[in-house]
Design a protein around this motif. Structure first.
Motif, PDB file in Angstrom:
ATOM      1  N   TYR A   1      -5.154  -0.735  -2.138  1.00  0.00           N
ATOM      2  CA  TYR A   1      -4.874  -2.169  -2.106  1.00  0.00           C
ATOM      3  C   TYR A   1      -5.265  -2.714  -0.744  1.00  0.00           C
ATOM      4  CZ  TYR A   1      -1.951  -0.846  -6.047  1.00  0.00           C
ATOM      5  OH  TYR A   1      -1.501  -0.339  -7.231  1.00  0.00           O
ATOM      6  N   ALA A   2      -5.897  -3.870  -0.730  1.00  0.00           N
ATOM      7  CA  ALA A   2      -6.294  -4.509   0.526  1.00  0.00           C
ATOM      8  C   ALA A   2      -5.092  -5.222   1.134  1.00  0.00           C
ATOM      9  CB  ALA A   2      -7.413  -5.506   0.276  1.00  0.00           C
TER      10      ALA A   2
ATOM     11  N   PRO B   1      -7.087  -6.217   9.389  1.00  0.00           N
ATOM     12  CA  PRO B   1      -7.332  -5.753   8.025  1.00  0.00           C
ATOM     13  C   PRO B   1      -7.134  -4.248   7.885  1.00  0.00           C
ATOM     14  CG  PRO B   1      -9.209  -7.006   8.860  1.00  0.00           C
ATOM     15  CD  PRO B   1      -8.263  -6.821   9.992  1.00  0.00           C
ATOM     16  N   GLY B   2      -6.688  -3.870   6.698  1.00  0.00           N
ATOM     17  CA  GLY B   2      -6.513  -2.463   6.386  1.00  0.00           C
ATOM     18  C   GLY B   2      -6.332  -2.297   4.890  1.00  0.00           C
ATOM     19  N   SER B   3      -6.082  -1.051   4.488  1.00  0.00           N
ATOM     20  CA  SER B   3      -5.886  -0.750   3.076  1.00  0.00           C
ATOM     21  C   SER B   3      -4.745   0.232   2.916  1.00  0.00           C
ATOM     22  CB  SER B   3      -7.146  -0.136   2.466  1.00  0.00           C
ATOM     23  OG  SER B   3      -8.198  -1.067   2.474  1.00  0.00           O
TER      24      SER B   3
ATOM     25  N   VAL C   1       0.399  -5.769   1.738  1.00  0.00           N
ATOM     26  CA  VAL C   1      -0.760  -5.593   0.865  1.00  0.00           C
ATOM     27  C   VAL C   1      -0.570  -6.395  -0.420  1.00  0.00           C
ATOM     28  CG1 VAL C   1      -1.409  -3.325   1.753  1.00  0.00           C
ATOM     29  CG2 VAL C   1       0.160  -3.471  -0.153  1.00  0.00           C
ATOM     30  N   LYS C   2      -1.684  -6.825  -0.975  1.00  0.00           N
ATOM     31  CA  LYS C   2      -1.686  -7.579  -2.228  1.00  0.00           C
ATOM     32  C   LYS C   2      -1.754  -6.575  -3.379  1.00  0.00           C
ATOM     33  CE  LYS C   2      -4.296 -11.067   0.178  1.00  0.00           C
ATOM     34  NZ  LYS C   2      -5.624 -11.657   0.358  1.00  0.00           N
ATOM     35  N   ILE C   3      -0.674  -6.475  -4.147  1.00  0.00           N
ATOM     36  CA  ILE C   3      -0.635  -5.446  -5.188  1.00  0.00           C
ATOM     37  C   ILE C   3      -1.101  -5.926  -6.553  1.00  0.00           C
ATOM     38  CG2 ILE C   3       1.116  -4.083  -4.030  1.00  0.00           C
ATOM     39  CD1 ILE C   3       3.132  -5.300  -6.016  1.00  0.00           C
ATOM     40  N   GLY C   4      -1.392  -7.205  -6.678  1.00  0.00           N
ATOM     41  CA  GLY C   4      -1.830  -7.734  -7.961  1.00  0.00           C
ATOM     42  C   GLY C   4      -3.251  -7.367  -8.322  1.00  0.00           C
TER      43      GLY C   4
ATOM     44  N   SER D   1       0.981 -17.124  -5.734  1.00  0.00           N
ATOM     45  CA  SER D   1      -0.162 -16.709  -6.536  1.00  0.00           C
ATOM     46  C   SER D   1      -0.287 -15.191  -6.630  1.00  0.00           C
ATOM     47  CB  SER D   1      -1.452 -17.286  -5.957  1.00  0.00           C
ATOM     48  OG  SER D   1      -1.666 -16.762  -4.657  1.00  0.00           O
ATOM     49  N   GLU D   2       0.379 -14.445  -5.743  1.00  0.00           N
ATOM     50  CA  GLU D   2       0.272 -12.993  -5.785  1.00  0.00           C
ATOM     51  C   GLU D   2       1.521 -12.313  -5.225  1.00  0.00           C
ATOM     52  OE1 GLU D   2      -3.416 -12.277  -3.853  1.00  0.00           O
ATOM     53  OE2 GLU D   2      -2.824 -13.282  -2.041  1.00  0.00           O
ATOM     54  N   ARG D   3       1.721 -11.074  -5.660  1.00  0.00           N
ATOM     55  CA  ARG D   3       2.840 -10.278  -5.157  1.00  0.00           C
ATOM     56  C   ARG D   3       2.363  -9.430  -3.991  1.00  0.00           C
ATOM     57  NH1 ARG D   3       6.005  -7.114  -9.595  1.00  0.00           N
ATOM     58  NH2 ARG D   3       7.155  -6.553  -7.734  1.00  0.00           N
ATOM     59  N   LEU D   4       3.225  -9.308  -3.000  1.00  0.00           N
ATOM     60  CA  LEU D   4       2.924  -8.534  -1.810  1.00  0.00           C
ATOM     61  C   LEU D   4       3.891  -7.366  -1.705  1.00  0.00           C
ATOM     62  CD1 LEU D   4       2.616 -11.487   0.722  1.00  0.00           C
ATOM     63  CD2 LEU D   4       0.747 -10.309  -0.435  1.00  0.00           C
ATOM     64  N   LEU D   5       3.400  -6.236  -1.232  1.00  0.00           N
ATOM     65  CA  LEU D   5       4.236  -5.104  -0.869  1.00  0.00           C
ATOM     66  C   LEU D   5       4.294  -5.107   0.649  1.00  0.00           C
ATOM     67  CD1 LEU D   5       5.778  -2.470  -1.579  1.00  0.00           C
ATOM     68  CD2 LEU D   5       3.592  -1.283  -1.323  1.00  0.00           C
ATOM     69  N   ILE D   6       5.507  -5.224   1.199  1.00  0.00           N
ATOM     70  CA  ILE D   6       5.699  -5.309   2.645  1.00  0.00           C
ATOM     71  C   ILE D   6       6.345  -4.023   3.127  1.00  0.00           C
ATOM     72  CG2 ILE D   6       6.741  -6.639   4.534  1.00  0.00           C
ATOM     73  CD1 ILE D   6       4.959  -8.406   2.812  1.00  0.00           C
ATOM     74  N   GLY D   7       5.751  -3.383   4.104  1.00  0.00           N
ATOM     75  CA  GLY D   7       6.320  -2.190   4.738  1.00  0.00           C
ATOM     76  C   GLY D   7       6.939  -2.595   6.062  1.00  0.00           C
ATOM     77  N   THR D   8       8.271  -2.531   6.155  1.00  0.00           N
ATOM     78  CA  THR D   8       9.003  -2.957   7.354  1.00  0.00           C
ATOM     79  C   THR D   8       9.596  -1.755   8.066  1.00  0.00           C
ATOM     80  OG1 THR D   8       9.571  -5.026   6.272  1.00  0.00           O
ATOM     81  CG2 THR D   8      10.868  -4.441   8.204  1.00  0.00           C
ATOM     82  N   LYS D   9       9.444  -1.700   9.356  1.00  0.00           N
ATOM     83  CA  LYS D   9      10.000  -0.606  10.150  1.00  0.00           C
ATOM     84  C   LYS D   9      11.496  -0.840  10.338  1.00  0.00           C
ATOM     85  CE  LYS D   9       9.729   1.628  14.540  1.00  0.00           C
ATOM     86  NZ  LYS D   9       9.248   1.552  15.886  1.00  0.00           N
TER      87      LYS D   9
END
Length: 126
Positions: free
Chosen positions: A62-63, A80-82, A38-41, A11-19
């Motif tokens: 983005y949340a 939670p974060g932004s 984060v949900k970028i949609g 239902s939504e695209r996510l941006l994933i930050g991986t170390k």
């Protein structure tokens, strides 16, 4: 490393930050840890939580959630974060509870190599 993924229900695209690299001998978050998602949609209207922004103008937020260590990192969880995007191209993930900031800056590797600039952590893995 930043990647895009579809949520499990698509239902939504996510941006994933991986170390992917560790710069010190102290490892709080192991390589391969998803530092945030984060949900970028649907951008949020969250305001950057600090008054001093070092001249950065924020274009988007983005949340999402970011990894938080559990007991000795044996039981990590997400809080939670932004994610904030600046006009100068910086990405800043801020955890709401602790107000810790993770700042990312895009590197143009081709340009750096042309200039003969060596980024220490990247040169170790070439």
């Amino acid at each position: 490393m930043l990647t895009y993924e579809e949520s499990q229900d698509e239902s939504e695209r996510l941006l994933i930050g991986t170390k992917i690299l560790e710069g010190t001998h102290y490892v709080m978050h192991p390589n391969g840890s998803a530092m945030f998602a984060v949900k970028i949609g649907s951008p949020s209207f969250e305001l950057f939580p600090f008054d001093d922004t070092n001249g950065e103008d924020f274009e988007y937020s983005y949340a999402g959630e970011g990894i938080a260590k559990g007991y000795g990192f044996r039981y990590p969880g997400y809080k939670p974060g932004s994610l904030f995007v600046t006009s100068k191209g910086l990405l800043m993930f801020v955890w709401k509870e602790t107000r810790v900031v993770l700042t990312l800056q895009r590197l143009d590797l081709e340009d750096l190599l042309k200039k003969g600039v060596c980024v220490y952590l990247l040169c170790l893995h070439v």
